[in-house]
Write an enzyme that holds these catalytic residues in place. Structure first.
Site, PDB file in Angstrom:
ATOM      1  CE  LYS A   1      -3.436 -11.723  -2.942  1.00 13.07           C
ATOM      2  NZ  LYS A   1      -1.909 -11.702  -2.696  1.00 13.07           N
TER       3      LYS A   1
ATOM      4  CB  CYS B   1      -1.723  -6.537  -2.966  1.00 11.14           C
ATOM      5  SG  CYS B   1      -0.124  -7.000  -3.391  1.00 11.14           S
TER       6      CYS B   1
HETATM    7  N1  SAJ Z   1      -1.819   0.334   6.118  1.00 13.51           N
HETATM    8  C1  SAJ Z   1      -2.481   1.028   6.943  1.00 13.51           C
HETATM    9  N2  SAJ Z   1      -2.759   0.997   8.140  1.00 13.51           N
HETATM   10  C2  SAJ Z   1      -2.457  -0.481   8.817  1.00 13.51           C
HETATM   11  C3  SAJ Z   1      -1.924  -1.453   7.818  1.00 13.51           C
HETATM   12  C4  SAJ Z   1      -1.630  -1.067   6.796  1.00 13.51           C
HETATM   13  O1  SAJ Z   1      -2.651   2.295   6.632  1.00 13.51           O
HETATM   14  O2  SAJ Z   1      -3.070  -0.596   9.830  1.00 13.51           O
HETATM   15  C5  SAJ Z   1      -1.368   0.768   4.581  1.00 13.51           C
HETATM   16  C6  SAJ Z   1      -0.026   0.450   4.467  1.00 13.51           C
HETATM   17  O3  SAJ Z   1       0.808   1.826   4.905  1.00 13.51           O
HETATM   18  C7  SAJ Z   1       0.096   0.238   2.996  1.00 13.51           C
HETATM   19  C8  SAJ Z   1      -1.105  -0.533   2.684  1.00 13.51           C
HETATM   20  O4  SAJ Z   1      -1.856  -0.295   3.778  1.00 13.51           O
HETATM   21  O5  SAJ Z   1      -0.027   1.565   2.308  1.00 13.51           O
HETATM   22  C9  SAJ Z   1      -0.870  -2.036   2.638  1.00 13.51           C
HETATM   23  O6  SAJ Z   1       0.162  -2.567   3.481  1.00 13.51           O
HETATM   24  P1  SAJ Z   1       0.208  -3.912   3.966  1.00 13.51           P
HETATM   25  O7  SAJ Z   1       1.085  -3.992   5.070  1.00 13.51           O
HETATM   26  O8  SAJ Z   1      -1.024  -4.195   4.904  1.00 13.51           O
HETATM   27  O9  SAJ Z   1      -0.130  -5.123   2.989  1.00 13.51           O
HETATM   28  P2  SAJ Z   1       1.174  -5.171   1.608  1.00 13.51           P
HETATM   29  O10 SAJ Z   1       0.291  -4.420   0.569  1.00 13.51           O
HETATM   30  O11 SAJ Z   1       2.371  -4.868   1.769  1.00 13.51           O
HETATM   31  O12 SAJ Z   1       0.715  -6.930   1.412  1.00 13.51           O
HETATM   32  C10 SAJ Z   1      -0.519  -7.266   1.535  1.00 13.51           C
HETATM   33  C11 SAJ Z   1      -0.722  -8.489   2.366  1.00 13.51           C
HETATM   34  N3  SAJ Z   1      -2.154  -8.972   2.447  1.00 13.51           N
HETATM   35  C12 SAJ Z   1      -2.879  -8.870   3.854  1.00 13.51           C
HETATM   36  O13 SAJ Z   1      -2.073  -8.674   4.854  1.00 13.51           O
HETATM   37  C13 SAJ Z   1      -4.110  -9.549   3.759  1.00 13.51           C
HETATM   38  C14 SAJ Z   1       0.059  -9.577   1.963  1.00 13.51           C
HETATM   39  O14 SAJ Z   1      -0.028 -10.870   2.777  1.00 13.51           O
HETATM   40  C15 SAJ Z   1      -0.328  -9.986   0.669  1.00 13.51           C
HETATM   41  O15 SAJ Z   1       0.561 -11.143   0.086  1.00 13.51           O
HETATM   42  C16 SAJ Z   1       0.163  -8.779  -0.423  1.00 13.51           C
HETATM   43  O16 SAJ Z   1      -0.957  -7.793   0.049  1.00 13.51           O
HETATM   44  C17 SAJ Z   1      -0.297  -9.063  -1.837  1.00 13.51           C
HETATM   45  O17 SAJ Z   1       0.678  -9.564  -2.375  1.00 13.51           O
HETATM   46  O18 SAJ Z   1      -1.252  -9.441  -2.135  1.00 13.51           O
END
Ligand code: SAJ
Length: 417
Positions: free
Chosen positions: A212, A266
């Site tokens: 994870k 996360c």
């Molecule tokens: N972000 C960027 N650029 C990108 C992708 C995301 O700047 O290309 C930023 C987003 O704006 C945000 C942050 O990253 O601020 C996180 O967003 P996210 O959509 O990547 O992830 P979370 O936090 O909503 O959910 C993540 C997910 N993990 C992965 O994709 C590996 C989800 O599957 C997990 O269940 C969750 O964390 C968790 O609970 O751990």
């Protein structure tokens, strides 16, 4: 098939409540446990105290069928699922105090033979720690049946659902199940097969814990790469969005998108648990965290430089406060951090914040004379400098002509890509 009929879910938050609801709508008797009486009352009324698509319909259905109820006291059950917060402490190691509190609730109601699953994101060793806390309170039980004492079965089954798509991903994602013993793994696998349509992959507890953390560290490192490219591109005066689009035409390149920083509870937290477990070895993971944590400060400097070109009492539009697009969650949001820093460091400017998913400003922005909540259209039309922090659909729908003649700091590439 599972022989488990009654499940107690400890912690009715973003993960515990959807998990409780999905078990209940698949025929198990579920008792949700939460320390917050308001949460307990809401669930017993079939209501959900936060926004997550399709969750309320599951909760309301399960409650009306009598399959789901909530309480503040941990009841006896065949299985326990612990889904409590695991924040980090000042030294960035994991705070397991909520897990330990769950152990204190579970220990007195055990008879032996129960399955106890830790779903909370956890540092390596946390599942065993949960088991040891319980056995310390109940020396008549054991984690492996040693000395003929009745066994309790401990496993880690991390949640991996994406906020905003929880009810779909709970069912369709593959799932990792890591037991302290192989019997614990098998029982946990049987339990999740009640609703999980993805593969259920069996391993040991510590590998499951690390899997994870590694998934979120992988994403953090890749976002850091994109964020670093945005800073390099600014220096070289090239368009990072075009750069990434072009590079991604390579069949083995898939660069993520830069942004104002990494938010949520996360991805910005979990990599630190790896760093805490192996500080000398986690060089790339630590650096990625630092690159992403430094991005809001870099954006603030961009805003200051743009504002310096304008008359001192000009207005600034800040578009978006959520931690990512099309959700209402402002927790750990870099956009909130940037908006607050703009308000504090530019007191002469009137700041028009547009966040279509909220009705009032969050606490750090409330009561400031130079900050107001506005509609997207009003914020843009009043302002000479537009700062895009979140790529909500509503932001993307703004006509680009409305920005004519204005300065733009576009952290998400909505108008600059
Ligand atoms: N972000 C960027 N650029 C990108 C992708 C995301 O700047 O290309 C930023 C987003 O704006 C945000 C942050 O990253 O601020 C996180 O967003 P996210 O959509 O990547 O992830 P979370 O936090 O909503 O959910 C993540 C997910 N993990 C992965 O994709 C590996 C989800 O599957 C997990 O269940 C969750 O964390 C968790 O609970 O751990």
């Amino acid at each position: 098939m599972t022989n488990i009929h009654t499940v107690a879910v400890i912690g009715l938050g973003y993960i515990g409540l959807p998990t409780a609801a999905i078990f209940a709508t698949n025929g198990l008797n579920v008792i949700g446990v939460d320390v917050n009486q308001q949460t307990v009352d809401a669930v017993n009324d079939g209501r959900v105290p936060f926004v997550e698509p399709d969750l309320e319909i599951h909760v309301a259905g399960a409650v009306s069928q009598g399959r789901l109820k909530a309480t503040t006291e941990t009841p006896a059950a065949d299985a326990f699922i612990v889904a409590v917060p695991t924040p980090f402490k000042g030294d960035r190691s994991a705070d397991l105090s909520y897990v330990e509190a769950a152990a204190r609730g579970i220990a007195p109601v055990l008879q032996g033979g129960e399955l106890i699953i830790l779903e909370s994101t956890s540092p390596p060793g946390a599942t065993r720690h949960l088991g040891e806390c319980i056995v310390a309170l109940r020396p008549d039980l054991s984690l492996d049946g040693a000395d003929g004492r009745p066994e309790i079965l401990l496993a880690h089954c991390p949640e991996r659902v994406l906020p905003g798509k929880v009810m779909i991903e709970l069912v369709t994602n593959d799932r990792i199940v890591g037991g302290i013993t192989s019997r614990a793994s098998e029982l946990a696998k049987d339990l999740y097969s009640v609703f999980c349509q993805g593969q259920i992959l069996v391993t040991d507890d510590v590998t499951a814990e690390m899997a994870k953390l590694v998934e979120n560290a992988y994403r953090d490192v890749n976002i850091a790469f994109a964020n670093e490219l945005s800073v390099i591109s600014e220096k070289l005066d090239i368009n990072v969005w075009e750069l990434i689009r072009l590079a991604n035409h390579h069949p083995r390149v898939d660069i993520l998108q830069p942004g104002p920083g990494v938010g949520g509870h996360c991805i910005a937290v979990d990599p630190w648990f790896i760093v805490a477990a192996a500080p000398a070895e986690s060089r790339l993971i630590r650096t990625a965290r630092t690159v992403n944590d430094d991005k809001p400060g870099w954006v603030l400097n961009q805003v200051r430089a743009a504002f310096a070109q304008l008359p001192r009492n000009s207005e600034i539009a800040v578009l978006g406060l959520a931690f990512k697009a099309n959700i209402d969650d402002l927790r750990e949001s870099p956009a909130v951090e940037i908006a607050q820093a703009i308000a504090e460091s530019m007191p002469a400017a009137q700041i028009n914040i547009a966040e279509p998913h909220i009705e009032s400003l969050p606490e750090p922005l409330q009561g400031r004379a130079n900050v107001r909540l506005a509609s997207l259209e009003e914020a843009v039309s009043r302002s000479s400098l537009v700062v895009v922090l979140v790529d909500h659909d509503g932001v993307r729908a703004l006509p680009v002509e409305d920005l004519a003649g204005k300065l733009l700091v576009d952290t998400r590439g909505v108008f600059s890509a």
